[in-house]
Motif scaffolding. Structure first.
Motif, PDB file in Angstrom:
ATOM      1  N   ASN A  97     -68.939 -60.166  32.321  1.00  0.00           N
ATOM      2  CA  ASN A  97     -69.016 -61.084  31.189  1.00  0.00           C
ATOM      3  C   ASN A  97     -69.790 -60.468  30.023  1.00  0.00           C
ATOM      4  O   ASN A  97     -69.438 -60.675  28.854  1.00  0.00           O
ATOM      5  N   THR A  98     -70.839 -59.717  30.325  1.00  0.00           N
ATOM      6  CA  THR A  98     -71.616 -59.072  29.263  1.00  0.00           C
ATOM      7  C   THR A  98     -70.767 -58.053  28.514  1.00  0.00           C
ATOM      8  O   THR A  98     -70.790 -57.986  27.280  1.00  0.00           O
ATOM      9  N   VAL A  99     -70.003 -57.261  29.258  1.00  0.00           N
ATOM     10  CA  VAL A  99     -69.123 -56.277  28.626  1.00  0.00           C
ATOM     11  C   VAL A  99     -68.101 -56.975  27.747  1.00  0.00           C
ATOM     12  O   VAL A  99     -67.865 -56.577  26.591  1.00  0.00           O
ATOM     13  N   ALA A 100     -67.475 -58.019  28.259  1.00  0.00           N
ATOM     14  CA  ALA A 100     -66.439 -58.723  27.509  1.00  0.00           C
ATOM     15  C   ALA A 100     -67.004 -59.335  26.229  1.00  0.00           C
ATOM     16  O   ALA A 100     -66.391 -59.239  25.155  1.00  0.00           O
ATOM     17  N   ARG A 101     -68.177 -59.976  26.332  1.00  0.00           N
ATOM     18  CA  ARG A 101     -68.777 -60.597  25.148  1.00  0.00           C
ATOM     19  C   ARG A 101     -69.129 -59.550  24.098  1.00  0.00           C
ATOM     20  O   ARG A 101     -68.889 -59.741  22.898  1.00  0.00           O
ATOM     21  N   VAL A 115     -58.847 -50.233  30.389  1.00  0.00           N
ATOM     22  CA  VAL A 115     -59.574 -50.345  31.655  1.00  0.00           C
ATOM     23  C   VAL A 115     -60.134 -51.762  31.761  1.00  0.00           C
ATOM     24  O   VAL A 115     -60.671 -52.305  30.792  1.00  0.00           O
ATOM     25  N   PRO A 116     -59.995 -52.431  32.892  1.00  0.00           N
ATOM     26  CA  PRO A 116     -60.469 -53.816  33.029  1.00  0.00           C
ATOM     27  C   PRO A 116     -61.978 -53.929  32.826  1.00  0.00           C
ATOM     28  O   PRO A 116     -62.737 -53.027  33.180  1.00  0.00           O
ATOM     29  N   MET A 117     -62.392 -55.045  32.253  1.00  0.00           N
ATOM     30  CA  MET A 117     -63.821 -55.285  32.053  1.00  0.00           C
ATOM     31  C   MET A 117     -64.563 -55.286  33.389  1.00  0.00           C
ATOM     32  O   MET A 117     -65.718 -54.873  33.467  1.00  0.00           O
ATOM     33  N   ARG A 118     -63.889 -55.730  34.435  1.00  0.00           N
ATOM     34  CA  ARG A 118     -64.552 -55.765  35.746  1.00  0.00           C
ATOM     35  C   ARG A 118     -64.832 -54.358  36.268  1.00  0.00           C
ATOM     36  O   ARG A 118     -65.714 -54.172  37.117  1.00  0.00           O
ATOM     37  N   ALA A 119     -64.089 -53.351  35.764  1.00  0.00           N
ATOM     38  CA  ALA A 119     -64.360 -51.967  36.147  1.00  0.00           C
ATOM     39  C   ALA A 119     -65.434 -51.347  35.251  1.00  0.00           C
ATOM     40  O   ALA A 119     -66.194 -50.482  35.695  1.00  0.00           O
ATOM     41  N   LEU A 120     -65.503 -51.792  33.991  1.00  0.00           N
ATOM     42  CA  LEU A 120     -66.505 -51.258  33.075  1.00  0.00           C
ATOM     43  C   LEU A 120     -67.915 -51.709  33.446  1.00  0.00           C
ATOM     44  O   LEU A 120     -68.866 -50.946  33.332  1.00  0.00           O
TER      45      LEU A 120
END
Length: 323
Positions: free
Chosen positions: A35-39, A21-26
């Motif tokens: 960005n927080t999710v990705a980091r 699932v894309p980080m932008r959806a999470l």
């Protein structure tokens, strides 16, 4: 890598919540920025706490799944476990009981494949003192659906759930192997990285992955280290349950937040499980309070996990030299 999941099993949040699932959806679901999710994900993956792996559904690929229990001489356990972990048809390799016992999962196209591994390809067979193979008959709980990790609300889960696979089974083709190998190493690898691994274009990789996912062939698993989350007592259980109570006992065991894996099997012990507790005292309370109350349990064997050599994907630590 092959998964024991089949399309008749219940959906679990961790894998069917879609590992890609894309980080932008999470971000919106969790109430934080992309960005927080990705980091945070990258930090957890780098620390070895979690990773996403891709796997082929054993049912769709026509594989039978077995759990193996091996006993070795004291000097051979680590080498046998490392060699088993290097095999693409073997997963969930654990050293148990002081390093003289090994449990693992084997995915074989037929009984002959299982016998070939046990009788001809098992490393250091002369140091294996006992071996038993138990076919997985029914799944009650899988590691990627471990309820001890559930922290999202049903509404959040629903926002992340992809469409259920549909259509007839689609066994993977030989040319899919480089793609599947790359996804077993990192289920969230970029399309560019997967294109480099396969020699295909980004768009071809995307189309093939979407097709395999729609047909239920390709699944994604959340691979979490219980010890890194404070569950320092990971234990394998083998239970003998009266046939009249086997389904009830399996469901009861799967309902416990301590249980990350529970399946009915063939063999003298017909229910096997993996449980995660905080420490030995917590395990004692769990066995005497929770497991002891399950109807139909006749015998119980337990063995602590000394080291996990491989979980759902690639080996956790590559051996320096093959045995």
């Amino acid at each position: 890598m092959v998964s024991s999941r089949n399309r008749n099993e219940p959906a679990h949040t961790a894998s069917n919540g879609h590992g890609r699932v894309p980080m932008r959806a999470l971000g919106p679901v969790l109430g934080v920025s992309e960005n927080t999710v990705a980091r945070r994900y990258q930090r957890l993956r780098a620390a070895g706490v979690l990773k996403i792996t891709g796997a082929v559904s054993g049912g769709e690929a026509g594989y039978t799944t077995w759990t193996l229990r091996l006993r070795t001489t004291p000097d051979a356990g680590a080498a046998v476990a490392a060699a088993l972990a290097d095999r693409p048809d073997v997963s969930w390799v654990h050293l148990l009981s002081g390093g003289t016992e090994i449990s693992c999962t084997v995915h074989a196209p037929d009984t002959a494949g299982r016998e070939d591994l046990l009788l001809h390809k098992l490393p250091r067979a002369d140091r294996v003192t006992a071996a038993s193979a138990h076919e997985l008959l029914h799944t009650f709980a899988l590691p990627d659906g471990w309820s001890g990790l559930h922290c999202l609300s049903p509404a959040q889960v629903e926002r992340l759930r992809p469409p259920e696979p549909g259509g007839p089974g689609l066994p993977p083709a030989p040319e899919d192997q480089p793609l599947l190998d790359a996804l077993a190493h990192d289920g969230r690898a970029s399309y560019t990285a997967l294109a480099a691994a396969t020699g295909w274009s980004d768009s071809a990789v995307r189309r093939r992955m979407d097709l395999l996912r729609r047909h239920g062939t390709l699944t994604y698993h959340l691979d979490v280290s219980p010890a890194r989350l404070g569950f320092r007592s990971e234990t394998r259980l083998w239970l003998t349950v009266s046939p009249a109570h086997l389904a009830e006992a399996g469901e009861a065991l799967a309902s416990h937040p301590e249980t990350s894996f529970a399946v009915a099997t063939t063999g003298t012990t017909n229910l096997t499980a993996m449980v995660n507790c905080r420490d030995g005292r917590d395990l004692y309370r769990y066995l005497t309070d929770r497991v002891a109350g399950i109807r139909g349990v006749q015998t119980l064997e337990s063995a602590p996990v000394i080291r996990t050599v491989k979980r759902a994907g690639t080996p956790l630590r590559r051996p320096a030299a093959r045995p």
